[in-house]
Design a protein around this motif. Structure first.
Motif, PDB file in Angstrom:
ATOM      1  N   ARG A 194      64.867  26.777  60.509  1.00 38.75           N
ATOM      2  CA  ARG A 194      65.617  25.930  61.430  1.00 38.75           C
ATOM      3  C   ARG A 194      64.957  24.569  61.579  1.00 38.75           C
ATOM      4  NH1 ARG A 194      66.006  24.630  66.916  1.00 38.75           N
ATOM      5  NH2 ARG A 194      68.114  24.797  67.807  1.00 38.75           N
ATOM      6  N   THR A 195      63.633  24.566  61.698  1.00 38.15           N
ATOM      7  CA  THR A 195      62.913  23.298  61.834  1.00 38.15           C
ATOM      8  C   THR A 195      63.116  22.425  60.591  1.00 38.15           C
ATOM      9  OG1 THR A 195      61.236  24.357  63.227  1.00 38.15           O
ATOM     10  CG2 THR A 195      60.629  22.277  62.173  1.00 38.15           C
ATOM     11  N   ALA A 196      62.992  23.049  59.418  1.00 40.27           N
ATOM     12  CA  ALA A 196      63.182  22.292  58.172  1.00 40.27           C
ATOM     13  C   ALA A 196      64.631  21.836  58.021  1.00 40.27           C
ATOM     14  CB  ALA A 196      62.769  23.158  56.987  1.00 40.27           C
ATOM     15  N   HIS A 200      66.113  17.969  57.736  1.00 42.36           N
ATOM     16  CA  HIS A 200      66.955  17.551  56.609  1.00 42.36           C
ATOM     17  C   HIS A 200      68.256  16.927  57.095  1.00 42.36           C
ATOM     18  CE1 HIS A 200      69.224  17.746  52.843  1.00 42.36           C
ATOM     19  NE2 HIS A 200      70.180  18.384  53.515  1.00 42.36           N
ATOM     20  N   LEU A 201      68.903  17.558  58.053  1.00 42.66           N
ATOM     21  CA  LEU A 201      70.181  17.049  58.544  1.00 42.66           C
ATOM     22  C   LEU A 201      70.024  15.734  59.290  1.00 42.66           C
ATOM     23  CD1 LEU A 201      71.735  20.424  59.769  1.00 42.66           C
ATOM     24  CD2 LEU A 201      72.352  19.126  57.715  1.00 42.66           C
ATOM     25  N   GLU A 202      68.914  15.579  60.008  1.00 39.14           N
ATOM     26  CA  GLU A 202      68.668  14.312  60.720  1.00 39.14           C
ATOM     27  C   GLU A 202      68.540  13.156  59.746  1.00 39.14           C
ATOM     28  OE1 GLU A 202      66.488  15.581  64.897  1.00 39.14           O
ATOM     29  OE2 GLU A 202      65.251  15.260  63.107  1.00 39.14           O
ATOM     30  N   GLN A 203      68.022  13.423  58.548  1.00 35.98           N
ATOM     31  CA  GLN A 203      67.904  12.368  57.537  1.00 35.98           C
ATOM     32  C   GLN A 203      69.265  11.909  57.017  1.00 35.98           C
ATOM     33  OE1 GLN A 203      65.354  13.956  54.500  1.00 35.98           O
ATOM     34  NE2 GLN A 203      63.512  13.935  55.803  1.00 35.98           N
ATOM     35  N   PRO A 220      72.102  24.923  64.345  1.00 34.91           N
ATOM     36  CA  PRO A 220      72.213  24.216  63.057  1.00 34.91           C
ATOM     37  C   PRO A 220      72.644  25.107  61.892  1.00 34.91           C
ATOM     38  CG  PRO A 220      69.903  24.517  63.656  1.00 34.91           C
ATOM     39  CD  PRO A 220      70.715  24.903  64.854  1.00 34.91           C
ATOM     40  N   LEU A 221      72.369  26.419  61.975  1.00 34.05           N
ATOM     41  CA  LEU A 221      72.792  27.302  60.889  1.00 34.05           C
ATOM     42  C   LEU A 221      74.301  27.260  60.671  1.00 34.05           C
ATOM     43  CD1 LEU A 221      70.838  30.699  60.979  1.00 34.05           C
ATOM     44  CD2 LEU A 221      70.990  29.071  59.101  1.00 34.05           C
ATOM     45  N   ARG A 222      75.062  27.102  61.745  1.00 30.70           N
ATOM     46  CA  ARG A 222      76.508  27.087  61.632  1.00 30.70           C
ATOM     47  C   ARG A 222      77.006  25.859  60.880  1.00 30.70           C
ATOM     48  NH1 ARG A 222      79.698  30.008  61.172  1.00 30.70           N
ATOM     49  NH2 ARG A 222      81.332  29.546  62.654  1.00 30.70           N
ATOM     50  N   LEU A 241      67.506  29.366  53.456  1.00 35.94           N
ATOM     51  CA  LEU A 241      66.823  30.363  54.280  1.00 35.94           C
ATOM     52  C   LEU A 241      66.132  31.413  53.422  1.00 35.94           C
ATOM     53  CD1 LEU A 241      66.101  31.624  56.968  1.00 35.94           C
ATOM     54  CD2 LEU A 241      68.425  32.554  57.112  1.00 35.94           C
ATOM     55  N   LEU A 242      66.694  31.743  52.274  1.00 30.62           N
ATOM     56  CA  LEU A 242      66.078  32.737  51.392  1.00 30.62           C
ATOM     57  C   LEU A 242      64.662  32.348  50.986  1.00 30.62           C
ATOM     58  CD1 LEU A 242      69.086  33.662  49.052  1.00 30.62           C
ATOM     59  CD2 LEU A 242      67.964  35.158  50.715  1.00 30.62           C
ATOM     60  N   ASP A 243      64.403  31.042  50.917  1.00 28.05           N
ATOM     61  CA  ASP A 243      63.072  30.567  50.530  1.00 28.05           C
ATOM     62  C   ASP A 243      62.048  30.719  51.647  1.00 28.05           C
ATOM     63  OD1 ASP A 243      64.064  29.847  48.037  1.00 28.05           O
ATOM     64  OD2 ASP A 243      64.634  27.835  48.711  1.00 28.05           O
ATOM     65  N   PHE A 244      62.497  31.067  52.855  1.00 24.65           N
ATOM     66  CA  PHE A 244      61.596  31.206  53.997  1.00 24.65           C
ATOM     67  C   PHE A 244      61.350  32.676  54.363  1.00 24.65           C
ATOM     68  CE2 PHE A 244      63.017  26.910  54.214  1.00 24.65           C
ATOM     69  CZ  PHE A 244      62.047  26.182  54.883  1.00 24.65           C
TER      70      PHE A 244
END
Length: 445
Positions: A194-196, A200-203, A220-222, A241-244
Protein backbone atom coordinates in the motif's frame (compact mmCIF):
# COMPACT_ATOMS: atom_id res chain seq x y z
CA UNK A 1 -106.00 18.10 -0.87
CA UNK A 2 -102.55 16.72 -0.40
CA UNK A 3 -99.80 17.39 -2.93
CA UNK A 4 -98.68 14.53 -5.18
CA UNK A 5 -95.57 12.69 -4.05
CA UNK A 6 -92.41 13.71 -5.88
CA UNK A 7 -90.19 10.94 -7.23
CA UNK A 8 -86.91 10.83 -5.33
CA UNK A 9 -83.77 10.33 -7.43
CA UNK A 10 -80.88 8.93 -5.34
CA UNK A 11 -77.57 10.72 -5.59
CA UNK A 12 -74.83 8.53 -7.00
CA UNK A 13 -71.37 9.23 -5.64
CA UNK A 14 -68.63 8.34 -8.08
CA UNK A 15 -65.74 6.51 -6.51
CA UNK A 16 -62.39 7.51 -7.91
CA UNK A 17 -60.58 4.65 -9.60
CA UNK A 18 -57.66 3.44 -7.51
CA UNK A 19 -54.28 4.31 -8.97
CA UNK A 20 -52.45 1.31 -10.38
CA UNK A 21 -49.44 0.44 -8.26
CA UNK A 22 -46.27 -1.00 -9.74
CA UNK A 23 -43.18 -2.58 -8.23
CA UNK A 24 -40.02 -0.69 -7.29
CA UNK A 25 -37.71 -0.22 -10.25
CA UNK A 26 -34.98 -2.86 -10.21
CA UNK A 27 -36.92 -5.12 -7.84
CA UNK A 28 -38.52 -7.58 -10.22
CA UNK A 29 -41.34 -10.07 -10.00
CA UNK A 30 -40.34 -13.60 -10.95
CA UNK A 31 -43.45 -14.96 -12.65
CA UNK A 32 -44.37 -18.65 -13.09
CA UNK A 33 -42.91 -18.87 -16.61
CA UNK A 34 -39.52 -17.84 -15.18
CA UNK A 35 -39.69 -19.26 -11.66
CA UNK A 36 -39.58 -22.83 -13.00
CA UNK A 37 -36.10 -22.06 -14.34
CA UNK A 38 -35.05 -20.61 -10.99
CA UNK A 39 -36.29 -23.73 -9.22
CA UNK A 40 -34.35 -25.91 -11.65
CA UNK A 41 -31.14 -23.96 -10.97
CA UNK A 42 -31.71 -24.15 -7.21
CA UNK A 43 -32.21 -27.93 -7.48
CA UNK A 44 -28.87 -28.28 -9.29
CA UNK A 45 -27.17 -26.18 -6.61
CA UNK A 46 -28.67 -28.20 -3.73
CA UNK A 47 -27.72 -31.51 -5.30
CA UNK A 48 -24.11 -30.39 -5.92
CA UNK A 49 -23.75 -28.88 -2.44
CA UNK A 50 -24.89 -32.21 -0.97
CA UNK A 51 -22.21 -34.06 -2.95
CA UNK A 52 -19.59 -31.75 -1.44
CA UNK A 53 -21.15 -32.16 2.06
CA UNK A 54 -22.15 -28.48 2.42
CA UNK A 55 -25.17 -27.74 4.60
CA UNK A 56 -27.78 -25.05 4.09
CA UNK A 57 -28.23 -22.00 6.33
CA UNK A 58 -31.09 -19.47 6.00
CA UNK A 59 -30.28 -15.93 7.05
CA UNK A 60 -32.33 -12.79 7.83
CA UNK A 61 -32.74 -10.20 5.10
CA UNK A 62 -32.30 -7.33 7.58
CA UNK A 63 -29.10 -6.98 9.66
CA UNK A 64 -27.61 -4.28 11.91
CA UNK A 65 -26.00 -1.58 9.75
CA UNK A 66 -22.83 -1.80 11.85
CA UNK A 67 -22.28 -5.38 10.64
CA UNK A 68 -21.67 -4.22 7.06
CA UNK A 69 -19.79 -1.03 8.00
CA UNK A 70 -17.42 -3.07 10.16
CA UNK A 71 -17.15 -6.10 7.92
CA UNK A 72 -17.18 -4.65 4.38
CA UNK A 73 -15.27 -1.45 5.13
CA UNK A 74 -16.48 2.15 5.46
CA UNK A 75 -14.90 3.28 2.17
CA UNK A 76 -16.24 0.50 -0.05
CA UNK A 77 -18.76 1.41 -2.75
CA UNK A 78 -21.38 -0.79 -1.10
CA UNK A 79 -21.25 0.99 2.27
CA UNK A 80 -20.76 4.47 0.85
CA UNK A 81 -23.38 4.48 -1.90
CA UNK A 82 -25.38 1.28 -2.32
CA UNK A 83 -26.89 0.12 0.99
CA UNK A 84 -30.58 0.40 1.82
CA UNK A 85 -30.27 1.59 5.43
CA UNK A 86 -32.96 2.93 7.74
CA UNK A 87 -33.82 3.59 11.37
CA UNK A 88 -36.32 1.29 13.04
CA UNK A 89 -39.09 3.61 14.26
CA UNK A 90 -39.91 1.32 17.18
CA UNK A 91 -36.53 1.34 18.91
CA UNK A 92 -34.16 3.54 16.90
CA UNK A 93 -31.98 0.65 15.69
CA UNK A 94 -29.93 1.31 12.57
CA UNK A 95 -30.78 -1.50 10.15
CA UNK A 96 -29.83 -2.43 6.57
CA UNK A 97 -31.25 -4.68 3.90
CA UNK A 98 -28.37 -7.10 3.36
CA UNK A 99 -26.20 -6.12 0.36
CA UNK A 100 -24.31 -9.46 0.44
CA UNK A 101 -24.41 -12.72 2.36
CA UNK A 102 -20.98 -13.37 3.87
CA UNK A 103 -21.14 -10.83 6.70
CA UNK A 104 -24.55 -12.09 7.83
CA UNK A 105 -23.41 -15.71 7.71
CA UNK A 106 -20.35 -14.89 9.82
CA UNK A 107 -22.56 -13.02 12.28
CA UNK A 108 -24.78 -16.13 12.58
CA UNK A 109 -21.77 -18.41 13.06
CA UNK A 110 -20.42 -16.19 15.84
CA UNK A 111 -23.81 -15.60 17.51
CA UNK A 112 -24.65 -19.32 17.64
CA UNK A 113 -21.10 -20.53 18.34
CA UNK A 114 -21.20 -22.89 15.36
CA UNK A 115 -17.43 -23.41 15.31
CA UNK A 116 -17.37 -24.81 18.87
CA UNK A 117 -17.35 -28.38 17.54
CA UNK A 118 -15.08 -27.66 14.58
CA UNK A 119 -15.14 -26.18 11.10
CA UNK A 120 -18.26 -25.87 8.98
CA UNK A 121 -19.11 -26.05 5.28
CA UNK A 122 -22.24 -23.97 4.63
CA UNK A 123 -24.22 -22.51 1.75
CA UNK A 124 -27.09 -20.04 1.39
CA UNK A 125 -29.46 -18.77 -1.29
CA UNK A 126 -31.60 -15.65 -1.33
CA UNK A 127 -32.17 -11.99 -2.23
CA UNK A 128 -29.67 -9.18 -1.66
CA UNK A 129 -30.24 -5.42 -2.03
CA UNK A 130 -28.12 -2.60 -3.43
CA UNK A 131 -29.22 0.87 -4.46
CA UNK A 132 -27.71 1.23 -7.91
CA UNK A 133 -28.79 1.82 -11.48
CA UNK A 134 -30.51 -1.31 -12.79
CA UNK A 135 -28.86 -2.84 -15.85
CA UNK A 136 -28.54 -6.20 -17.55
CA UNK A 137 -27.97 -8.88 -14.93
CA UNK A 138 -27.68 -6.27 -12.17
CA UNK A 139 -30.70 -5.18 -10.15
CA UNK A 140 -31.58 -3.44 -6.90
CA UNK A 141 -32.97 -6.69 -5.58
CA UNK A 142 -30.81 -9.50 -6.88
CA UNK A 143 -30.21 -13.06 -5.79
CA UNK A 144 -27.08 -14.91 -4.78
CA UNK A 145 -25.93 -18.40 -3.97
CA UNK A 146 -23.03 -18.44 -1.56
CA UNK A 147 -20.72 -21.21 -0.34
CA UNK A 148 -18.57 -20.65 2.75
CA UNK A 149 -16.04 -22.78 4.64
CA UNK A 150 -15.23 -21.61 8.16
CA UNK A 151 -12.65 -22.89 10.63
CA UNK A 152 -10.09 -24.28 8.15
CA UNK A 153 -6.98 -22.33 7.19
CA UNK A 154 -5.35 -24.59 4.59
CA UNK A 155 -5.16 -23.95 0.84
CA UNK A 156 -7.07 -27.18 0.15
CA UNK A 157 -10.41 -25.57 1.10
CA UNK A 158 -9.67 -22.56 -1.14
CA UNK A 159 -9.16 -25.03 -3.98
CA UNK A 160 -12.21 -27.09 -2.96
CA UNK A 161 -14.48 -24.07 -3.26
CA UNK A 162 -13.09 -23.26 -6.69
CA UNK A 163 -13.59 -26.87 -7.78
CA UNK A 164 -17.16 -26.71 -6.45
CA UNK A 165 -17.95 -23.63 -8.55
CA UNK A 166 -16.20 -25.12 -11.57
CA UNK A 167 -18.30 -28.29 -11.24
CA UNK A 168 -21.45 -26.17 -11.10
CA UNK A 169 -20.64 -24.65 -14.50
CA UNK A 170 -20.37 -28.18 -15.90
CA UNK A 171 -23.69 -29.21 -14.33
CA UNK A 172 -25.37 -26.12 -15.81
CA UNK A 173 -23.75 -26.59 -19.20
CA UNK A 174 -21.82 -23.30 -19.12
CA UNK A 175 -18.71 -23.18 -21.31
CA UNK A 176 -17.55 -19.60 -21.87
CA UNK A 177 -16.35 -19.03 -18.28
CA UNK A 178 -12.75 -18.34 -17.29
CA UNK A 179 -11.11 -18.28 -13.85
CA UNK A 180 -8.84 -15.48 -12.61
CA UNK A 181 -6.72 -15.84 -9.46
CA UNK A 182 -4.68 -13.55 -7.24
CA UNK A 183 -3.33 -13.44 -3.71
CA UNK A 184 -3.73 -10.41 -1.45
CA UNK A 185 -1.28 -11.79 1.11
CA UNK A 186 -1.53 -10.86 4.76
CA UNK A 187 -2.16 -7.42 6.34
CA UNK A 188 1.50 -6.58 6.89
CA UNK A 189 2.34 -7.46 3.30
CA UNK A 190 -0.57 -5.41 2.02
CA UNK A 191 0.55 -2.48 4.14
CA UNK A 192 4.03 -2.51 2.57
CA UNK A 193 2.48 -2.75 -0.88
CA UNK A 194 0.00 0.00 0.00
CA UNK A 195 2.80 2.41 0.87
CA UNK A 196 4.59 1.70 -2.42
CA UNK A 197 1.31 1.92 -4.37
CA UNK A 198 0.36 5.31 -2.91
CA UNK A 199 3.83 6.66 -3.73
CA UNK A 200 3.48 5.44 -7.32
CA UNK A 201 0.01 6.90 -7.78
CA UNK A 202 1.01 10.24 -6.24
CA UNK A 203 3.69 10.53 -8.93
CA UNK A 204 0.91 10.36 -11.54
CA UNK A 205 -1.76 12.39 -9.75
CA UNK A 206 -2.41 14.42 -12.89
CA UNK A 207 -3.81 11.27 -14.56
CA UNK A 208 -6.02 10.14 -11.67
CA UNK A 209 -9.75 10.75 -11.95
CA UNK A 210 -11.79 12.14 -9.06
CA UNK A 211 -12.78 8.70 -7.80
CA UNK A 212 -9.14 7.59 -7.69
CA UNK A 213 -8.04 10.76 -5.90
CA UNK A 214 -10.75 10.20 -3.30
CA UNK A 215 -9.57 6.64 -2.72
CA UNK A 216 -5.84 7.36 -2.85
CA UNK A 217 -5.29 7.32 0.91
CA UNK A 218 -8.41 5.44 2.04
CA UNK A 219 -8.53 2.41 -0.27
CA UNK A 220 -5.81 2.57 -2.95
CA UNK A 221 -6.13 -1.12 -3.85
CA UNK A 222 -9.53 -0.42 -5.38
CA UNK A 223 -7.91 2.02 -7.82
CA UNK A 224 -6.27 -0.99 -9.48
CA UNK A 225 -9.75 -2.17 -10.46
CA UNK A 226 -10.57 1.01 -12.39
CA UNK A 227 -12.24 0.82 -15.79
CA UNK A 228 -11.03 4.31 -16.80
CA UNK A 229 -8.98 3.89 -20.04
CA UNK A 230 -6.93 7.01 -19.26
CA UNK A 231 -5.55 5.39 -16.11
CA UNK A 232 -4.69 1.97 -17.51
CA UNK A 233 -1.02 2.66 -18.21
CA UNK A 234 -0.52 4.00 -14.68
CA UNK A 235 -2.26 0.96 -13.18
CA UNK A 236 -0.28 -1.46 -15.34
CA UNK A 237 2.98 0.08 -14.11
CA UNK A 238 1.93 0.04 -10.44
CA UNK A 239 3.80 -2.15 -7.92
CA UNK A 240 2.39 -5.69 -7.85
CA UNK A 241 1.13 -7.07 -4.57
CA UNK A 242 2.45 -10.51 -5.55
CA UNK A 243 5.98 -9.10 -5.32
CA UNK A 244 5.40 -8.21 -1.65
CA UNK A 245 4.18 -11.61 -0.50
CA UNK A 246 6.04 -13.58 2.15
CA UNK A 247 7.20 -17.16 1.66
CA UNK A 248 4.21 -18.42 3.65
CA UNK A 249 1.69 -16.48 1.53
CA UNK A 250 3.37 -17.63 -1.69
CA UNK A 251 3.38 -21.23 -0.48
CA UNK A 252 -0.37 -21.00 0.24
CA UNK A 253 -1.04 -19.57 -3.22
CA UNK A 254 1.16 -22.13 -4.95
CA UNK A 255 -0.60 -24.97 -3.12
CA UNK A 256 -3.99 -23.73 -4.38
CA UNK A 257 -2.65 -23.60 -7.94
CA UNK A 258 -1.15 -27.08 -7.65
CA UNK A 259 -4.51 -28.60 -6.70
CA UNK A 260 -6.23 -26.80 -9.57
CA UNK A 261 -3.52 -27.97 -11.97
CA UNK A 262 -3.93 -31.57 -10.79
CA UNK A 263 -7.68 -31.35 -11.49
CA UNK A 264 -7.29 -29.78 -14.92
CA UNK A 265 -8.86 -26.44 -13.97
CA UNK A 266 -7.55 -23.68 -16.23
CA UNK A 267 -6.88 -20.24 -14.72
CA UNK A 268 -4.94 -17.04 -15.26
CA UNK A 269 -3.16 -14.89 -12.67
CA UNK A 270 -4.55 -11.36 -12.49
CA UNK A 271 -2.33 -9.28 -10.17
CA UNK A 272 -4.92 -6.45 -10.21
CA UNK A 273 -7.77 -8.61 -8.93
CA UNK A 274 -8.71 -7.22 -5.51
CA UNK A 275 -12.51 -7.80 -5.08
CA UNK A 276 -14.84 -5.15 -3.65
CA UNK A 277 -14.79 -5.83 0.10
CA UNK A 278 -12.11 -5.02 2.64
CA UNK A 279 -12.24 -8.34 4.45
CA UNK A 280 -10.26 -10.46 1.95
CA UNK A 281 -6.73 -11.82 2.45
CA UNK A 282 -4.61 -14.44 0.65
CA UNK A 283 -6.54 -16.16 -2.19
CA UNK A 284 -9.08 -14.17 -4.22
CA UNK A 285 -10.72 -15.35 -7.43
CA UNK A 286 -13.41 -14.56 -10.00
CA UNK A 287 -15.20 -16.56 -12.68
CA UNK A 288 -15.74 -14.27 -15.67
CA UNK A 289 -17.58 -14.44 -18.98
CA UNK A 290 -17.38 -12.14 -22.02
CA UNK A 291 -21.00 -12.79 -22.99
CA UNK A 292 -22.70 -10.40 -20.56
CA UNK A 293 -20.98 -7.16 -21.51
CA UNK A 294 -19.44 -5.12 -18.70
CA UNK A 295 -21.18 -7.28 -16.06
CA UNK A 296 -18.89 -10.21 -16.78
CA UNK A 297 -18.22 -11.55 -13.27
CA UNK A 298 -20.71 -14.30 -12.44
CA UNK A 299 -18.99 -15.62 -9.30
CA UNK A 300 -16.29 -14.28 -7.01
CA UNK A 301 -14.79 -14.83 -3.60
CA UNK A 302 -11.72 -15.56 -1.59
CA UNK A 303 -10.28 -16.02 1.88
CA UNK A 304 -11.34 -13.75 4.78
CA UNK A 305 -9.43 -14.95 7.83
CA UNK A 306 -10.01 -11.80 9.92
CA UNK A 307 -13.73 -11.14 9.41
CA UNK A 308 -14.92 -13.46 12.20
CA UNK A 309 -12.82 -11.56 14.72
CA UNK A 310 -14.04 -8.21 13.32
CA UNK A 311 -17.66 -9.09 14.09
CA UNK A 312 -16.86 -10.18 17.65
CA UNK A 313 -15.92 -13.86 17.36
CA UNK A 314 -12.78 -15.73 18.25
CA UNK A 315 -10.14 -15.52 15.49
CA UNK A 316 -10.82 -18.22 12.91
CA UNK A 317 -9.98 -18.64 9.22
CA UNK A 318 -12.65 -18.69 6.52
CA UNK A 319 -13.08 -18.66 2.74
CA UNK A 320 -16.08 -18.47 0.42
CA UNK A 321 -17.69 -17.30 -2.81
CA UNK A 322 -21.00 -15.96 -4.08
CA UNK A 323 -22.58 -16.16 -7.53
CA UNK A 324 -25.25 -13.98 -9.10
CA UNK A 325 -28.33 -16.06 -9.94
CA UNK A 326 -29.69 -13.58 -12.50
CA UNK A 327 -26.35 -13.46 -14.31
CA UNK A 328 -26.01 -17.24 -14.40
CA UNK A 329 -29.53 -17.66 -15.79
CA UNK A 330 -28.85 -14.92 -18.33
CA UNK A 331 -25.63 -16.65 -19.39
CA UNK A 332 -27.41 -19.99 -19.84
CA UNK A 333 -29.96 -18.24 -22.04
CA UNK A 334 -27.23 -16.36 -23.93
CA UNK A 335 -25.44 -19.61 -24.73
CA UNK A 336 -28.62 -21.20 -25.98
CA UNK A 337 -28.84 -23.62 -23.07
CA UNK A 338 -32.12 -25.43 -22.55
CA UNK A 339 -33.79 -24.13 -19.41
CA UNK A 340 -36.73 -26.35 -18.47
CA UNK A 341 -40.29 -25.03 -18.40
CA UNK A 342 -42.57 -26.56 -15.80
CA UNK A 343 -45.58 -28.53 -17.01
CA UNK A 344 -47.96 -30.97 -15.30
CA UNK A 345 -47.72 -34.66 -16.14
CA UNK A 346 -51.45 -34.94 -16.82
CA UNK A 347 -54.36 -32.57 -17.42
CA UNK A 348 -57.87 -33.69 -16.42
CA UNK A 349 -60.69 -32.94 -18.88
CA UNK A 350 -64.12 -33.09 -17.24
CA UNK A 351 -67.07 -32.72 -19.63
CA UNK A 352 -69.78 -32.52 -16.94
CA UNK A 353 -69.99 -31.38 -13.31
CA UNK A 354 -71.36 -34.80 -12.35
CA UNK A 355 -67.94 -36.33 -13.04
CA UNK A 356 -66.14 -34.05 -10.58
CA UNK A 357 -66.26 -36.29 -7.44
CA UNK A 358 -64.78 -39.31 -9.23
CA UNK A 359 -62.30 -37.23 -11.25
CA UNK A 360 -60.97 -35.42 -8.19
CA UNK A 361 -60.67 -38.69 -6.27
CA UNK A 362 -58.57 -40.15 -9.09
CA UNK A 363 -56.39 -37.01 -9.27
CA UNK A 364 -55.74 -37.13 -5.52
CA UNK A 365 -54.63 -40.76 -5.79
CA UNK A 366 -52.34 -39.88 -8.71
CA UNK A 367 -50.78 -37.00 -6.80
CA UNK A 368 -50.19 -39.28 -3.82
CA UNK A 369 -48.19 -41.51 -6.20
CA UNK A 370 -46.02 -38.60 -7.34
CA UNK A 371 -47.82 -37.70 -10.59
CA UNK A 372 -48.28 -33.95 -11.22
CA UNK A 373 -51.93 -33.43 -12.15
CA UNK A 374 -53.80 -30.29 -13.18
CA UNK A 375 -57.59 -30.24 -13.20
CA UNK A 376 -59.62 -28.13 -15.58
CA UNK A 377 -61.68 -25.58 -13.64
CA UNK A 378 -64.96 -24.16 -14.85
CA UNK A 379 -66.34 -20.63 -14.71
CA UNK A 380 -69.07 -21.35 -12.15
CA UNK A 381 -71.84 -22.19 -14.63
CA UNK A 382 -70.25 -25.28 -16.15
CA UNK A 383 -66.96 -26.88 -17.13
CA UNK A 384 -66.81 -25.46 -20.66
CA UNK A 385 -66.76 -27.22 -24.02
CA UNK A 386 -64.52 -30.19 -24.77
CA UNK A 387 -62.79 -28.14 -27.47
CA UNK A 388 -61.90 -25.42 -24.97
CA UNK A 389 -60.70 -27.94 -22.41
CA UNK A 390 -58.47 -29.72 -24.92
CA UNK A 391 -56.95 -26.37 -25.96
CA UNK A 392 -56.13 -25.61 -22.35
CA UNK A 393 -54.75 -29.12 -21.85
CA UNK A 394 -52.43 -28.69 -24.82
CA UNK A 395 -51.36 -25.20 -23.69
CA UNK A 396 -50.51 -26.54 -20.21
CA UNK A 397 -47.64 -28.60 -21.67
CA UNK A 398 -48.96 -31.83 -20.14
CA UNK A 399 -47.93 -35.10 -21.76
CA UNK A 400 -51.34 -36.71 -21.30
CA UNK A 401 -54.97 -35.66 -21.06
CA UNK A 402 -57.32 -37.67 -18.84
CA UNK A 403 -60.89 -37.55 -20.17
CA UNK A 404 -63.55 -38.33 -17.57
CA UNK A 405 -66.43 -38.86 -20.01
CA UNK A 406 -69.80 -40.19 -18.87
CA UNK A 407 -69.56 -43.27 -21.09
CA UNK A 408 -66.11 -44.24 -19.79
CA UNK A 409 -67.03 -43.59 -16.15
CA UNK A 410 -70.11 -45.79 -16.48
CA UNK A 411 -67.72 -48.64 -17.32
CA UNK A 412 -65.26 -47.76 -14.53
CA UNK A 413 -62.75 -46.36 -17.03
CA UNK A 414 -60.94 -43.12 -17.86
CA UNK A 415 -59.63 -42.20 -21.33
CA UNK A 416 -55.90 -41.37 -21.55
CA UNK A 417 -54.94 -39.32 -24.60
CA UNK A 418 -51.32 -38.54 -25.54
CA UNK A 419 -50.79 -34.83 -26.26
CA UNK A 420 -47.15 -34.90 -27.34
CA UNK A 421 -46.59 -37.88 -29.67
CA UNK A 422 -48.09 -36.17 -32.71
CA UNK A 423 -50.61 -38.94 -33.35
CA UNK A 424 -52.81 -38.27 -30.33
CA UNK A 425 -52.97 -41.94 -29.39
CA UNK A 426 -55.76 -42.75 -26.92
CA UNK A 427 -56.45 -45.69 -24.64
CA UNK A 428 -58.58 -46.44 -21.59
CA UNK A 429 -57.49 -47.38 -18.08
CA UNK A 430 -59.55 -48.96 -15.27
CA UNK A 431 -60.18 -46.57 -12.38
CA UNK A 432 -59.60 -49.33 -9.81
CA UNK A 433 -55.97 -49.78 -10.91
CA UNK A 434 -54.95 -46.15 -10.51
CA UNK A 435 -51.85 -46.87 -8.37
CA UNK A 436 -50.32 -49.25 -10.90
CA UNK A 437 -51.40 -46.88 -13.65
CA UNK A 438 -49.61 -43.99 -11.87
CA UNK A 439 -46.34 -45.95 -11.87
CA UNK A 440 -46.71 -46.68 -15.59
CA UNK A 441 -47.36 -42.99 -16.22
CA UNK A 442 -44.21 -42.02 -14.32
CA UNK A 443 -42.13 -44.45 -16.37
CA UNK A 444 -43.56 -43.01 -19.56
CA UNK A 445 -42.92 -39.38 -18.55
Amino acid sequence: MSEPLKEHTPQVTKVAKAQKLVGVKGMNDILPTESARWEWLEQQVRALMARYAYRNVRLPIVEPTALFVRGLGEVTDIVEKEMYSFEDRLNGEQLTLRPEGTAGLVRAVVEHNLLYEGGKRLYYMGPMFRHERPQRGRYRQFHQVGAEVLGFGGPEVDAELILLANDLWSVLGLKDVRLELNSLGQPAERQAHRTALIAHLEQHSDVLDEEAKRRLHSNPLRILDTKNPAMQSVVEAAPRLLDFLSEASLAHFNAVKAILDANGVAYSINPRLVRGMDYYNLTVFEFITTRLGSQGTICGGGRYDYLIEQVGGKPSPAVGWALGVERVLELIKEQGGALPDWAPDVYAIIPENAALPVAMQVLQRLRACGVSAQMHAGSGDGMGSMKTQFKKADASGARFALVFGAEELAQGLVAVKSLRDGAGAQRTQPLNTVTAWAHSLQSAL
